[in-house]
Design a protein around this motif. Sequence first.
Motif, PDB file in Angstrom:
ATOM      1  N   LEU A   8       0.833  -1.300   0.077  1.00  0.00           N
ATOM      2  CA  LEU A   8       0.089  -0.008  -0.041  1.00  0.00           C
ATOM      3  C   LEU A   8       0.849   1.279  -0.063  1.00  0.00           C
ATOM      4  N   ALA A   9       1.911   1.314   0.904  1.00  0.00           N
ATOM      5  CA  ALA A   9       2.800   2.411   0.928  1.00  0.00           C
ATOM      6  C   ALA A   9       3.487   2.715  -0.403  1.00  0.00           C
ATOM      7  N   GLU A  10       3.942   1.534  -1.112  1.00  0.00           N
ATOM      8  CA  GLU A  10       4.358   1.614  -2.535  1.00  0.00           C
ATOM      9  C   GLU A  10       3.597   2.207  -3.560  1.00  0.00           C
ATOM     10  N   LEU A  11       2.258   1.866  -3.462  1.00  0.00           N
ATOM     11  CA  LEU A  11       1.129   2.058  -4.391  1.00  0.00           C
ATOM     12  C   LEU A  11       0.628   3.760  -4.122  1.00  0.00           C
ATOM     13  N   ARG A  12       0.636   3.985  -3.087  1.00  0.00           N
ATOM     14  CA  ARG A  12      -0.072   5.469  -2.817  1.00  0.00           C
ATOM     15  C   ARG A  12       0.823   6.059  -1.496  1.00  0.00           C
ATOM     16  N   PRO A  13       2.284   6.476  -1.736  1.00  0.00           N
ATOM     17  CA  PRO A  13       2.816   6.837  -0.456  1.00  0.00           C
ATOM     18  C   PRO A  13       2.363   8.102   0.358  1.00  0.00           C
ATOM     19  N   GLU A  22     -12.029   4.663   5.242  1.00  0.00           N
ATOM     20  CA  GLU A  22     -12.856   4.895   3.973  1.00  0.00           C
ATOM     21  C   GLU A  22     -12.045   5.197   2.773  1.00  0.00           C
ATOM     22  N   LEU A  23     -11.000   4.352   2.354  1.00  0.00           N
ATOM     23  CA  LEU A  23     -10.184   4.253   1.282  1.00  0.00           C
ATOM     24  C   LEU A  23     -10.828   4.640   0.041  1.00  0.00           C
ATOM     25  N   VAL A  24     -11.986   3.727  -0.275  1.00  0.00           N
ATOM     26  CA  VAL A  24     -12.577   3.930  -1.496  1.00  0.00           C
ATOM     27  C   VAL A  24     -13.628   5.005  -1.593  1.00  0.00           C
ATOM     28  N   ASP A  25     -14.619   4.964  -0.566  1.00  0.00           N
ATOM     29  CA  ASP A  25     -15.522   5.856  -0.213  1.00  0.00           C
ATOM     30  C   ASP A  25     -14.865   7.381  -0.201  1.00  0.00           C
ATOM     31  N   ASP A  33      -5.744   2.293  -8.927  1.00  0.00           N
ATOM     32  CA  ASP A  33      -5.175   1.655  -7.649  1.00  0.00           C
ATOM     33  C   ASP A  33      -5.593   0.393  -7.366  1.00  0.00           C
ATOM     34  N   ILE A  34      -7.035   0.015  -7.544  1.00  0.00           N
ATOM     35  CA  ILE A  34      -7.421  -1.139  -6.749  1.00  0.00           C
ATOM     36  C   ILE A  34      -6.922  -2.235  -7.821  1.00  0.00           C
ATOM     37  N   VAL A  35      -7.085  -1.942  -9.088  1.00  0.00           N
ATOM     38  CA  VAL A  35      -6.472  -3.086 -10.094  1.00  0.00           C
ATOM     39  C   VAL A  35      -5.178  -3.314  -9.699  1.00  0.00           C
ATOM     40  N   GLY A  39      -3.441  -7.032  -8.211  1.00  0.00           N
ATOM     41  CA  GLY A  39      -2.308  -7.637  -8.735  1.00  0.00           C
ATOM     42  C   GLY A  39      -1.431  -7.776  -7.925  1.00  0.00           C
ATOM     43  N   GLU A  40      -0.965  -7.091  -6.976  1.00  0.00           N
ATOM     44  CA  GLU A  40       0.057  -7.193  -6.265  1.00  0.00           C
ATOM     45  C   GLU A  40      -0.256  -8.062  -4.868  1.00  0.00           C
ATOM     46  N   LEU A  41      -1.506  -7.949  -4.620  1.00  0.00           N
ATOM     47  CA  LEU A  41      -1.954  -9.016  -3.538  1.00  0.00           C
ATOM     48  C   LEU A  41      -2.010 -10.432  -4.023  1.00  0.00           C
TER      49      LEU A  41
END
Length: 75
Positions: A8-13, A22-25, A33-35, A39-41
């Motif tokens: 997560l930190a690498e995706l969105r520092p 409420e990360l999505v909301d 970001d979700i896509v 993939g990473e997960l």
Amino acid sequence: MEALLKILAELRPDVDFEDNQELVDSGELDSFDIVSLVGELCDEYDIEIGADDIVPENFNSVEAIWALVQKLQED
């Protein structure tokens, strides 16, 4: 969970993942970001996240994402 926080930190520092529920909301994580996260997960945890699992409530918090990972690892 440590690997999840690193992904997560690498995706969105710029995002405080530990406190945000409420990360999505709230728009902190968008569809791109979700896509990327899915993939990473899948790679990190050797799981398969299906379309049915890609819903906001599974990605709104670190706890929700971790719960999804654990559930899929058990299947």
